[in-house]
Design an enzyme around this catalytic site. Sequence first.
Site, short mmCIF file in Angstrom:
data_model
loop_
_atom_site.label_atom_id
_atom_site.label_comp_id
_atom_site.label_asym_id
_atom_site.label_seq_id
_atom_site.Cartn_x
_atom_site.Cartn_y
_atom_site.Cartn_z
N ASN A 128 -7.92 11.07 -6.52
CA ASN A 128 -6.60 11.51 -6.97
C ASN A 128 -5.57 10.38 -6.89
O ASN A 128 -4.38 10.62 -7.05
CB ASN A 128 -6.12 12.72 -6.14
CG ASN A 128 -5.98 12.38 -4.65
OD1 ASN A 128 -6.17 11.23 -4.25
ND2 ASN A 128 -5.65 13.38 -3.85
N HIS A 130 -5.02 8.49 -4.17
CA HIS A 130 -4.42 8.23 -2.85
C HIS A 130 -4.84 6.88 -2.30
O HIS A 130 -5.92 6.37 -2.58
CB HIS A 130 -4.68 9.37 -1.86
CG HIS A 130 -6.07 9.51 -1.32
ND1 HIS A 130 -6.64 10.74 -1.04
CD2 HIS A 130 -7.01 8.59 -0.98
CE1 HIS A 130 -7.84 10.56 -0.55
NE2 HIS A 130 -8.11 9.27 -0.50
N GLU A 135 -1.15 11.24 -0.39
CA GLU A 135 -1.56 12.04 -1.54
C GLU A 135 -0.52 11.95 -2.66
O GLU A 135 0.63 11.53 -2.42
CB GLU A 135 -1.74 13.50 -1.10
CG GLU A 135 -2.76 13.69 0.04
CD GLU A 135 -4.23 13.58 -0.41
OE1 GLU A 135 -4.53 12.80 -1.35
OE2 GLU A 135 -5.07 14.25 0.20
C1 F6R Z 1 -9.90 5.78 4.39
C2 F6R Z 1 -8.82 5.93 3.42
C3 F6R Z 1 -9.03 6.57 2.10
C4 F6R Z 1 -10.32 6.14 1.41
C5 F6R Z 1 -10.49 6.87 0.09
C6 F6R Z 1 -11.82 6.52 -0.57
O1 F6R Z 1 -9.45 5.16 5.58
O2 F6R Z 1 -7.74 5.54 3.72
O3 F6R Z 1 -7.94 6.29 1.26
O4 F6R Z 1 -10.29 4.75 1.21
O5 F6R Z 1 -10.45 8.25 0.31
O6 F6R Z 1 -12.86 6.99 0.21
P1 F6R Z 1 -14.37 6.63 -0.14
O7 F6R Z 1 -14.53 5.18 0.10
O8 F6R Z 1 -15.18 7.45 0.85
O9 F6R Z 1 -14.58 7.02 -1.55
#
Ligand code: F6R
EC number: 3.5.99.6
Length: 232
Positions: A128, A130, A135
């Site tokens: 999304n 983030h 968010e």
């Molecule tokens: C984790 C964080 C999140 C992840 C994001 C992607 O510390 O801050 O923003 O980087 O959700 O997560 P993955 O790598 O599991 O797809």
Amino acid sequence: MKIERFDSKEELYARAVAIMVEAKHNGATTFGLATGGTMEPLYAKICKTDIDFSNCISFNLDEYVGLQANHEQSYAYYMHKHLFHEKPFLASYLPNGLAADPLEEAARYEALLQQHSLDFQLLGIGQNGHIGFNEPGTAFDSLTHLVTLEESTRQANARFFSSIDEVPTQAFTMGIQSIMRAKCILLMAVGETKREVLERVLASDYTENIPASVLSKHPNVMILTDLQVEEN
Ligand code: F6R
């Protein structure tokens, strides 16, 4: 924002390690770190190098609320398992997800961050848009704060838990302004599930609806991806 595209994940992660080694070589001592699936191969590769972080300080982007530090899905546990057991830092900070007073904890973490400006920040990206757990709709001038996770974020992270019901509903995250203060930012967008959001980030205006779009205003951002996406 500079973007580098790779044909293989192997090359992409090798490049990410090289960028971190170079940052360290050029004097970076304060590192902002991320968790999640994207970072696991990076930390595995870093553990195989001779890079030494023992004179460095790390700050994690975020931590779930309500999980003990020894819970397998807490980010404190993740960091020990994937990086710190092999590459200890002089000091490593994460928000305390068990803090009794969330407002006080967010202020404490933000004050620590402001005392140690980040030389280097690693970022993954949510589907999304983030960054950290900021968010869509989060103010670009936000500091460290408590967030209620979007249902889509809980769904995306449910793969690490035995059921969606176990995924916490809240987390602490560095704010967008906290992240933007870092001198240099490396964002990694790896795998097909990140194609749509990466295309939106590259095509979008600067909008709080896509938190990662804030990076277009940062002077030193590198994006590494294995997706052959168009840049506008
Ligand atoms: C984790 C964080 C999140 C992840 C994001 C992607 O510390 O801050 O923003 O980087 O959700 O997560 P993955 O790598 O599991 O797809």
